[in-house]
Design an enzyme around this catalytic site. Structure first.
Site, PDB file in Angstrom:
ATOM      1  CD  GLU A   1      -2.819   1.420   2.343  1.00 49.25           C
ATOM      2  OE1 GLU A   1      -2.855   0.541   3.212  1.00 49.25           O
ATOM      3  OE2 GLU A   1      -3.595   2.399   2.318  1.00 49.25           O
TER       4      GLU A   1
ATOM      5  CD  GLU B   1      -5.879   0.682   0.254  1.00 49.01           C
ATOM      6  OE1 GLU B   1      -6.129   1.375   1.266  1.00 49.01           O
ATOM      7  OE2 GLU B   1      -5.006  -0.206   0.231  1.00 49.01           O
TER       8      GLU B   1
ATOM      9  CD  GLU C   1      -6.535  -0.929   6.426  1.00 48.25           C
ATOM     10  OE1 GLU C   1      -5.593  -0.195   6.108  1.00 48.25           O
ATOM     11  OE2 GLU C   1      -7.692  -0.510   6.586  1.00 48.25           O
TER      12      GLU C   1
HETATM   13  P1  C2E Z   1      -5.353   4.040   5.494  1.00 45.72           P
HETATM   14  O1  C2E Z   1      -5.451   4.097   4.027  1.00 45.72           O
HETATM   15  O2  C2E Z   1      -6.381   3.260   6.218  1.00 45.72           O
HETATM   16  O3  C2E Z   1      -3.889   3.481   5.782  1.00 45.72           O
HETATM   17  C1  C2E Z   1      -3.551   2.653   6.858  1.00 45.72           C
HETATM   18  C2  C2E Z   1      -2.954   3.451   7.982  1.00 45.72           C
HETATM   19  O4  C2E Z   1      -2.758   2.592   9.111  1.00 45.72           O
HETATM   20  C3  C2E Z   1      -1.559   4.023   7.665  1.00 45.72           C
HETATM   21  O5  C2E Z   1      -1.408   5.230   8.405  1.00 45.72           O
HETATM   22  C4  C2E Z   1      -0.646   2.959   8.240  1.00 45.72           C
HETATM   23  O6  C2E Z   1       0.650   3.418   8.532  1.00 45.72           O
HETATM   24  C5  C2E Z   1      -1.407   2.586   9.481  1.00 45.72           C
HETATM   25  N1  C2E Z   1      -1.081   1.239   9.952  1.00 45.72           N
HETATM   26  C6  C2E Z   1      -0.776   0.153   9.216  1.00 45.72           C
HETATM   27  N2  C2E Z   1      -0.572  -0.921   9.988  1.00 45.72           N
HETATM   28  C7  C2E Z   1      -0.738  -0.511  11.261  1.00 45.72           C
HETATM   29  C8  C2E Z   1      -0.645  -1.177  12.532  1.00 45.72           C
HETATM   30  O7  C2E Z   1      -0.354  -2.363  12.641  1.00 45.72           O
HETATM   31  N3  C2E Z   1      -0.895  -0.411  13.624  1.00 45.72           N
HETATM   32  C9  C2E Z   1      -1.205   0.913  13.548  1.00 45.72           C
HETATM   33  N4  C2E Z   1      -1.408   1.575  14.680  1.00 45.72           N
HETATM   34  N5  C2E Z   1      -1.310   1.563  12.371  1.00 45.72           N
HETATM   35  C10 C2E Z   1      -1.073   0.855  11.231  1.00 45.72           C
HETATM   36  P2  C2E Z   1      -0.857   6.572   7.721  1.00 45.72           P
HETATM   37  O8  C2E Z   1       0.239   6.256   6.762  1.00 45.72           O
HETATM   38  O9  C2E Z   1      -0.602   7.544   8.802  1.00 45.72           O
HETATM   39  O10 C2E Z   1      -2.096   7.055   6.861  1.00 45.72           O
HETATM   40  C11 C2E Z   1      -3.280   7.465   7.469  1.00 45.72           C
HETATM   41  C12 C2E Z   1      -4.370   7.703   6.463  1.00 45.72           C
HETATM   42  O11 C2E Z   1      -4.037   8.800   5.615  1.00 45.72           O
HETATM   43  C13 C2E Z   1      -4.577   6.520   5.510  1.00 45.72           C
HETATM   44  O12 C2E Z   1      -5.360   5.520   6.130  1.00 45.72           O
HETATM   45  C14 C2E Z   1      -5.278   7.204   4.360  1.00 45.72           C
HETATM   46  O13 C2E Z   1      -6.638   7.397   4.666  1.00 45.72           O
HETATM   47  C15 C2E Z   1      -4.591   8.563   4.339  1.00 45.72           C
HETATM   48  N6  C2E Z   1      -3.530   8.520   3.317  1.00 45.72           N
HETATM   49  C16 C2E Z   1      -2.240   8.106   3.418  1.00 45.72           C
HETATM   50  N7  C2E Z   1      -1.590   8.227   2.243  1.00 45.72           N
HETATM   51  C17 C2E Z   1      -2.503   8.721   1.361  1.00 45.72           C
HETATM   52  C18 C2E Z   1      -2.452   9.068  -0.037  1.00 45.72           C
HETATM   53  O14 C2E Z   1      -1.438   8.907  -0.723  1.00 45.72           O
HETATM   54  N8  C2E Z   1      -3.610   9.564  -0.581  1.00 45.72           N
HETATM   55  C19 C2E Z   1      -4.769   9.709   0.143  1.00 45.72           C
HETATM   56  N9  C2E Z   1      -5.836  10.226  -0.457  1.00 45.72           N
HETATM   57  N10 C2E Z   1      -4.838   9.400   1.444  1.00 45.72           N
HETATM   58  C20 C2E Z   1      -3.734   8.903   2.045  1.00 45.72           C
HETATM   59 MG    MG Z   2      -5.731   2.678   2.657  1.00 46.51          MG
HETATM   60 MG    MG Z   3      -7.511   1.665   5.991  1.00 43.78          MG
END
Ligand code: C2E
Ligand code: MG
Ligand code: MG
Ligand code: MG
Length: 292
Positions: free
Chosen positions: A64, A151, A238
């Site tokens: 991802e 996604e 996830e």
């Molecule tokens: P998401 O798409 O649901 O991504 C999963 C989030 O959960 C990611 O946080 C990831 O680092 C985190 N995560 C994964 N495994 C674990 C785990 O085992 N424990 C915990 N506590 N967290 C975990 P991240 O990278 O901070 O991203 C947060 C949200 O920001 C994402 O949720 C998504 O909604 C948004 N996002 C991130 N990158 C993009 C992007 O390129 N474009 C868009 N539109 N949204 C993004």
């Molecule tokens: Mg996602």
């Molecule tokens: Mg997610």
């Protein structure tokens, strides 16, 4: 000055503590907005990659893409903070295009069977222009669209359902998969599953925390896995952080997993390295078991 107004208004009201944190949050958002407007997106925004693992074969089947921003003034700002601001100030279209180009460039160096899962926001699917721009970037990358999943969240779908549906239909027609992200946290989840051209659902992390100890979560995850299987959808769970959670999930029949237990999101370089080790581990296992 909105922050000041807010402070005055709430000090006369109930809780001083609340008003201070509220003002801080507004100030922080203003700073993010300013820094984002001035940002050199190409230089300051990076894409990190988190493995999605098939726990049957122990192989990484996809990554991802997750946005990472290092601002010269604010330092590292998490996507949960800057994506909504980018969305609000009209920068998200440009940001998504930069991110998608970078993510596809990285994916181009991976073995062909490794997929890329890419998050879209409300704006990206709320006009045919932005969806067409994404299609153009995919075609220019030369990557087989069947390696891609987009996604989307229920919230992003709800803004303009008809438009969103036609945008994701276009991506699906190209051969891309469509994953419903954070499944279980929105409203009309079940009815939407039928109305959307989905290929995959992603069970939200909130159902996985302490899964082995939480009877309610166990029931929910079990039904979501059954539901996705009945509907012919793939399912990623996830946020798996512990061996106990993984064991519980395995017991329930979960197959595709993402979480800190396997890896945090990692840089492009580390992702390439991770794939090499992944392949090496598999080769070693084959040799150990006497296979070819
Ligand atoms: P998401 O798409 O649901 O991504 C999963 C989030 O959960 C990611 O946080 C990831 O680092 C985190 N995560 C994964 N495994 C674990 C785990 O085992 N424990 C915990 N506590 N967290 C975990 P991240 O990278 O901070 O991203 C947060 C949200 O920001 C994402 O949720 C998504 O909604 C948004 N996002 C991130 N990158 C993009 C992007 O390129 N474009 C868009 N539109 N949204 C993004
Ligand atoms: Mg996602
Ligand atoms: Mg997610
Ligand atoms: Mg999320």
């Amino acid at each position: 000055d909105y922050a000041l107004y807010q402070a005055k208004r709430t000090t006369r009201g109930h809780s001083m503590l609340f008003s201070q944190s509220h003002v801080k949050a507004i100030q922080r958002e203003k700073q993010i907005e300013q820094a984002l407007r001035q940002a050199d997106l190409e230089a300051e925004i990076a894409v990190y990659f988190q493995p999605i693992v098939d726990i049957g074969s122990d192989r990484t089947v996809a990554f991802e893409a997750l946005a990472r921003w290092t601002s010269p003034t604010l330092g590292s700002v998490p996507p949960g903070q800057f994506i909504p601001v980018a969305e609000r100030i009209g920068l998200i279209g440009q940001l998504t295009r930069v991110l998608l180009r970078k993510a596809l460039a990285s994916a181009g160096a991976w073995p062909g069977e490794v997929g890329l899962s890419f998050n879209l926001s409300t704006h990206d699917i709320s006009s045919s222009e932005s969806a067409i721009a994404l299609a153009g970037i995919i075609m220019a990358s030369g990557i087989d669209p069947r390696r891609l999943d987009f996604e989307i969240t229920e919230t992003a779908m709800m803004y303009d359902f008809a438009q969103a549906k036609s945008a994701i239909n276009m991506l699906k027609t190209m051969g891309c998969g469509i994953a419903l992200d954070d499944f279980g946290t929105g409203y009309s989840s079940l009815s939407q599953l039928h109305a959307l051209p989905l290929t995959k659902i992603k069970i939200d992390r909130s159902f996985v925390t302490e899964l082995h100890k939480n009877p309610a979560s166990l029931k929910i995850v079990k039904s979501l896995l059954a539901l996705s299987s009945d509907m012919g959808l793939r399912c990623v769970t996830e946020g798996v952080e512990t061996e106990e959670e993984l064991a519980a999930l395995r017991q329930l029949g979960g197959k595709l997993v993402q979480g800190y237990l396997f890896s945090r999101p990692i840089s492009e370089t580390d992702a390439t390295e991770y794939l090499l080790q992944d392949g090496a581990a598999e080769t070693a296992a084959r040799i150990a078991s006497g296979g070819a």
